[in-house]
Design an enzyme around this catalytic site. Structure first.
Site, PDB file in Angstrom:
ATOM      1  N   HIS A 103       0.823  -1.219   0.000  1.00 43.04           N
ATOM      2  CA  HIS A 103       0.000   0.000   0.000  1.00 43.04           C
ATOM      3  C   HIS A 103       0.854   1.266   0.000  1.00 43.04           C
ATOM      4  O   HIS A 103       0.359   2.341  -0.323  1.00 43.04           O
ATOM      5  CB  HIS A 103      -0.989   0.001   1.169  1.00 43.04           C
ATOM      6  CG  HIS A 103      -0.394   0.272   2.525  1.00 43.04           C
ATOM      7  ND1 HIS A 103      -0.118  -0.720   3.436  1.00 43.04           N
ATOM      8  CD2 HIS A 103      -0.038   1.433   3.122  1.00 43.04           C
ATOM      9  CE1 HIS A 103       0.367  -0.177   4.543  1.00 43.04           C
ATOM     10  NE2 HIS A 103       0.432   1.126   4.382  1.00 43.04           N
ATOM     11  N   ASP A 133      -0.051  -7.598   1.333  1.00 39.67           N
ATOM     12  CA  ASP A 133       0.422  -6.218   1.488  1.00 39.67           C
ATOM     13  C   ASP A 133       1.948  -6.152   1.538  1.00 39.67           C
ATOM     14  O   ASP A 133       2.528  -5.517   2.419  1.00 39.67           O
ATOM     15  CB  ASP A 133      -0.174  -5.561   2.728  1.00 39.67           C
ATOM     16  CG  ASP A 133      -0.108  -4.035   2.668  1.00 39.67           C
ATOM     17  OD1 ASP A 133       0.233  -3.498   1.598  1.00 39.67           O
ATOM     18  OD2 ASP A 133      -0.372  -3.382   3.689  1.00 39.67           O
ATOM     19  N   SER A 209       4.897   2.206   7.968  1.00 41.12           N
ATOM     20  CA  SER A 209       4.454   1.123   7.083  1.00 41.12           C
ATOM     21  C   SER A 209       5.593   0.619   6.219  1.00 41.12           C
ATOM     22  O   SER A 209       6.254   1.390   5.522  1.00 41.12           O
ATOM     23  CB  SER A 209       3.312   1.603   6.185  1.00 41.12           C
ATOM     24  OG  SER A 209       2.130   1.772   6.912  1.00 41.12           O
TER      25      SER A 209
END
Length: 425
Positions: A103, A133, A209
């Site tokens: 993402h 992901d 992230s």
């Protein structure tokens, strides 16, 4: 002396400033901890050893800037240096392969890695998997890289110390420490491995992230990927063993080839168990079997209850989807099923899972980039799950895009933009 006798102070000529030493070049090769490293005293030696392998990832867009270049310059901003988002990543090979969250880069038109020594390096996407992901990047520079190995996440236990690193909140390289708070967490994030995430109280913030979660040996045991909105010290990481299982596919094919059984499962609840006379307390009930699939060829029937896959307990439909999908096409698996009150075992050779909905390309077209959305077409199963005939799913919303201003959001309620799970396997 003349100056002194006249009461005049003669200043000495100005001393040239000491030259600023250049930054020490980052060590190259595999990050190695000092032999005398004692984590009970300080984590600093670990941080110093692995920091050169941790990168900040800036993603940029070919969209027009949010205001005219002249105004940007008035506010001291470089109109050519804007980027639309940030994340983190880590180098895993000496030639510059970098792992991050899918993402982070899903809507990027160009990607820049900011190394620990400040060097900025362009990167390209080799492959990505929205379901887990995870994305694999290639740094486009011939420099030598410090890299960190993937560890064995299956060996982690609740209470083990871990260290999270990344670009938390865009502040720059940040280090936090904590423990493994839980394993096998279900967070509704992705189809494959939804019940296998690590939970940690090491602070994970937006911008982390894709960053690494280290054990005290300097090995990556997880990838920071999600937090719960409003929670305190509750972060989640993708286990390294799940990441390692798809690396070859990402490197060679650019996508993940997943195993396919050919059934529609449903979680066995108490009402279904009593109504169907099933003895097992938990499992995945087969509600339909698709013709000419591994399930059909192996003799599976509607009404079978899958209890185990290769010895792993199946308690929900998600367990079955992930257990099958995390295998490769061509793999043979052993299913333990209950049928008519009797338990038996079936050997099934999996095929490749078909594309559930014709997902859009990993890097969107310029038109999609201008809109600021990353979309996927809903498959039949997922459309039925949401009570619609067809449609598209919002996988990601780029910051500073028109949809973001219109309050569009991705389908996950977690602070990440991974694809929702589908129900078939």
């Amino acid at each position: 002396m003349l100056g002194l006798s006249l009461g005049i102070a003669i200043a000495a000529p100005p001393r040239a400033p000491d030259p600023v030493p250049p930054p020490e070049p980052a060590a190259v090769g595999r990050a190695v901890l000092p032999a005398d490293f004692d984590p009970s005293r300080s984590l600093s030696p670990l941080v110093k050893a692995v920091a050169p392998a941790v990168v900040t990832i800036e993603v940029g867009s070919d969209d027009d800037p949010p205001m005219p270049p002249e105004l940007l310059e008035m506010f001291g901003m470089d109109p050519h240096g804007l980027h639309s988002g940030e994340g983190s990543g880590f180098v895993i090979t000496p030639d510059g392969l970098v792992l991050t969250n899918h993402h982070v880069i899903a809507s990027a038109d160009h990607i820049t890695l900011v190394m620990s020594d400040g060097e900025r390096i362009s990167a390209r996407v080799l492959g990505g998997d929205a379901d887990l992901d995870v994305a694999l990047l290639q740094a486009e520079s011939s420099r030598a890289y410090t890299f960190v190995p993937l560890g064995d996440s299956d060996g982690l236990e609740v209470g083990d110390w871990v260290v999270a690193m990344g670009n938390g909140l865009g502040l720059g390289p940040t280090v936090t420490a904590g423990i493994v708070s839980g394993t096998g967490r279900r967070i509704g994030h992705g189809t494959f491995g939804p019940g296998a995430f690590l939970q940690t109280d090491a602070a994970i913030n937006q911008g982390n992230s894709g960053g690494p979660l280290f054990d005290l040996e300097g090995r990556v045991v997880g990838m920071s990927t999600a937090i719960i909105a409003g929670a305190n010290s509750v972060g989640f990481a993708i286990p390294s063993n799940l990441i390692g299982g798809i690396l070859d596919d990402l490197r060679t094919r650019g996508r993940v080839a997943r195993g396919y059984l050919g059934v529609q499962p449903q979680t066995l609840n108490e009402e279904l168990r009593l109504a169907l006379g099933v003895r097992a307390r938990a499992g995945a009930l087969v509600t339909s079997v698709t013709d000419d699939t591994p399930a059909a060829r192996s003799g599976m029937r509607t009404g079978d209850v899958v209890l185990e896959v290769d010895g792993r307990t199946i308690a929900t439909k998600s367990d079955l989807v992930s257990s099958i999908g995390n295998n490769q096409p061509g793999d043979e698996v052993e299913l333990t099923i209950e049928r008519d009150g009797k338990v038996s075992r079936l050997k099934v050779t999996l095929t490749e899972r078909p594309d559930p909905g014709g997902a859009v390309d990993l890097l969107p077209t310029s038109a999609t980039a201008r809109v600021g959305l990353s979309l996927s077409v809903l498959g039949d199963d997922e459309a039925a799950e949401h009570g619609v005939k067809d449609g598209v799913r919002v996988d990601a919303v780029r910051a500073a895009s028109p949809p973001r201003g219109a309050c569009a959001r991705a389908t996950s309620s977690w602070r990440s933009t991974a694809t929702r799970s589908t129900a078939s396997t």
